[in-house]
Enzyme design. Sequence first.
Site, PDB file in Angstrom:
ATOM      1  N   ALA A   1      -9.367 -21.404  -1.906  1.00 60.56           N
ATOM      2  CA  ALA A   1      -8.274 -22.320  -1.359  1.00 60.56           C
ATOM      3  C   ALA A   1      -8.880 -23.640  -1.452  1.00 60.56           C
ATOM      4  O   ALA A   1     -10.037 -23.845  -1.790  1.00 60.56           O
ATOM      5  CB  ALA A   1      -7.909 -22.111   0.437  1.00 60.56           C
ATOM      6  N   ASN A   2      -7.985 -24.720  -1.497  1.00 62.05           N
ATOM      7  CA  ASN A   2      -8.437 -25.999  -1.311  1.00 62.05           C
ATOM      8  C   ASN A   2      -8.493 -26.551   0.108  1.00 62.05           C
ATOM      9  O   ASN A   2      -7.629 -25.935   0.775  1.00 62.05           O
ATOM     10  CB  ASN A   2      -7.680 -27.107  -2.169  1.00 62.05           C
ATOM     11  CG  ASN A   2      -7.802 -27.049  -3.718  1.00 62.05           C
ATOM     12  OD1 ASN A   2      -8.836 -26.160  -4.257  1.00 62.05           O
ATOM     13  ND2 ASN A   2      -7.277 -27.751  -4.437  1.00 62.05           N
ATOM     14  N   ARG A   3      -9.249 -27.624   0.447  1.00 60.59           N
ATOM     15  CA  ARG A   3      -8.975 -28.170   1.967  1.00 60.59           C
ATOM     16  C   ARG A   3      -7.790 -28.746   1.785  1.00 60.59           C
ATOM     17  O   ARG A   3      -7.593 -29.754   1.088  1.00 60.59           O
ATOM     18  CB  ARG A   3     -10.338 -29.066   2.065  1.00 60.59           C
ATOM     19  CG  ARG A   3     -11.500 -28.402   2.452  1.00 60.59           C
ATOM     20  CD  ARG A   3     -12.431 -29.701   2.581  1.00 60.59           C
ATOM     21  NE  ARG A   3     -13.654 -29.381   2.584  1.00 60.59           N
ATOM     22  CZ  ARG A   3     -14.502 -28.513   3.460  1.00 60.59           C
ATOM     23  NH1 ARG A   3     -13.885 -27.983   4.510  1.00 60.59           N
ATOM     24  NH2 ARG A   3     -15.691 -28.029   3.182  1.00 60.59           N
TER      25      ARG A   3
ATOM     26  N   VAL B   1      -3.243 -27.933  -4.394  1.00 62.31           N
ATOM     27  CA  VAL B   1      -2.978 -26.404  -4.936  1.00 62.31           C
ATOM     28  C   VAL B   1      -4.130 -25.922  -5.588  1.00 62.31           C
ATOM     29  O   VAL B   1      -5.147 -26.724  -6.201  1.00 62.31           O
ATOM     30  CB  VAL B   1      -1.859 -26.772  -6.296  1.00 62.31           C
ATOM     31  CG1 VAL B   1      -1.584 -25.431  -6.591  1.00 62.31           C
ATOM     32  CG2 VAL B   1      -0.689 -27.250  -5.614  1.00 62.31           C
TER      33      VAL B   1
END
Length: 436
Positions: free
Chosen positions: A209-211, A276
Amino acid sequence: MTLLGKRILLIIAGGIAAYKSLDLIRRLRERGASVRPILTRAGQQFVTPLAVSAIAHQKVYTDIFSLTDESEMGHLRLAQEADLIVVAPATADILAKMAVGIADELATTALVATDRPVLVAPAMNFRMWRHAATVANMAVLEARGVRRIGPNSGALAEGESGPGRMAEPLEIAAAVEAFFGRGSPLAGRTAIVTSGPTHEAIDPVRYIANRSSGKQGHAIAAALARLGAKVTLVSGPTALPDPPGLTTIRIESARDMLAACSSALPADVAVCAAAVADWRVDQPARGKIKKVPGAGPPPLVLSENPDILQTLSEPGARRPRLVIGFAAETAQVVRNAAAKRLKKGCDWIVANDVSPEAGTFGGDANTVHLVTDAGVEDWPRLSKQEVADRLAARIAAVLAPDSQSDAAAMSSSKVAIKPSSLRRPARPRRGVIGRA
Ligand code: CTP
């Protein structure tokens, strides 16, 4: 000045949200309304008559037995000389009194002594809001024609969470505008907003995931909805409640996000604020991957995810008239953002510095630069809500340029940076903004 000439009687009851009523007064006044405040006895425990009076530029009424007040303005006249009565915060107590017609002090007496329309902004602990007595009282009031805005869900003063937060002053101001049939410059327009991270499964337990907290994207979706747009918010996993007044589609992966955005087309504007994940695991394991001693970490074969912003920006009949991306950068923020705008084919890029020192991720403030084909505007450090309001106002100025709304006015007076302060004009490109 969407509320020019409108007379609002604002009743401030005794809840912690009363402090927000000061901001509400400011928001109503800057829209041209005159605000005559009444403070209940309990309300005076939270805000002082002096503070309310200073912001309202009006005398504050508190006491039904004040001879001076009665000689200046009888309580019956006070109740009748309003185009709209707003009760904010509306506590469980005042809602109950309104429901049965108790007139035990100036505020409640005015509410019984009027046939003017009433808008309430409830604010209380979520258990009080859900209590059968409050539910029944609210139902009685709504059946009687009393309008309601909120309450919103979220953190409550007591450290708990749930429905009970008073609607934000801007939301209440928008509800007042809507009551008078004003201030909806984006009425009839549709918007898609992406927000939050995406999660790309490695196995049922782990993901890439991204932050992203989703705060900025959610705030933009809510700001567009307040201006009257029909908004679809496509949100990755976040801890935020679904904003009121719009459709939220919750997704997990980038591919789900793209599918949800595509199904929400056509739209007048798309704002891609989601972080995203750039890659996904080619074949996520069906079961949890177990650590095998000595075998080391499992190899992950990654594929590139679809680029939602770029896909929505592709020319064609379904392209939203205005496509706006974000650029999360840690260095050369503006230069990278300008390049990203050209690469992805979107109209505007909101560039923000996400280096750890900037505190953007998860924080409530943001310092952004708006990159358009006209150049770069540096916005001051603002709360994420203010960034959202400014961006929504700018969008309204493009999609509804003839609107008399203060959103558009704000866009031209306070928000837009004068041409002289635009810097580093980007290369001219095909004119997408303003296309029919
Ligand atoms: N974006 C998107 N789909 C992707 C990746 C990014 O829609 N698969 C959007 C984001 O929502 C944002 C913009 O593209 O509006 C830029 O995102 P950012 O993470 O800053 O850039 P990347 O495209 O990931 O480029 P890089 O990682 O090289 O900076």
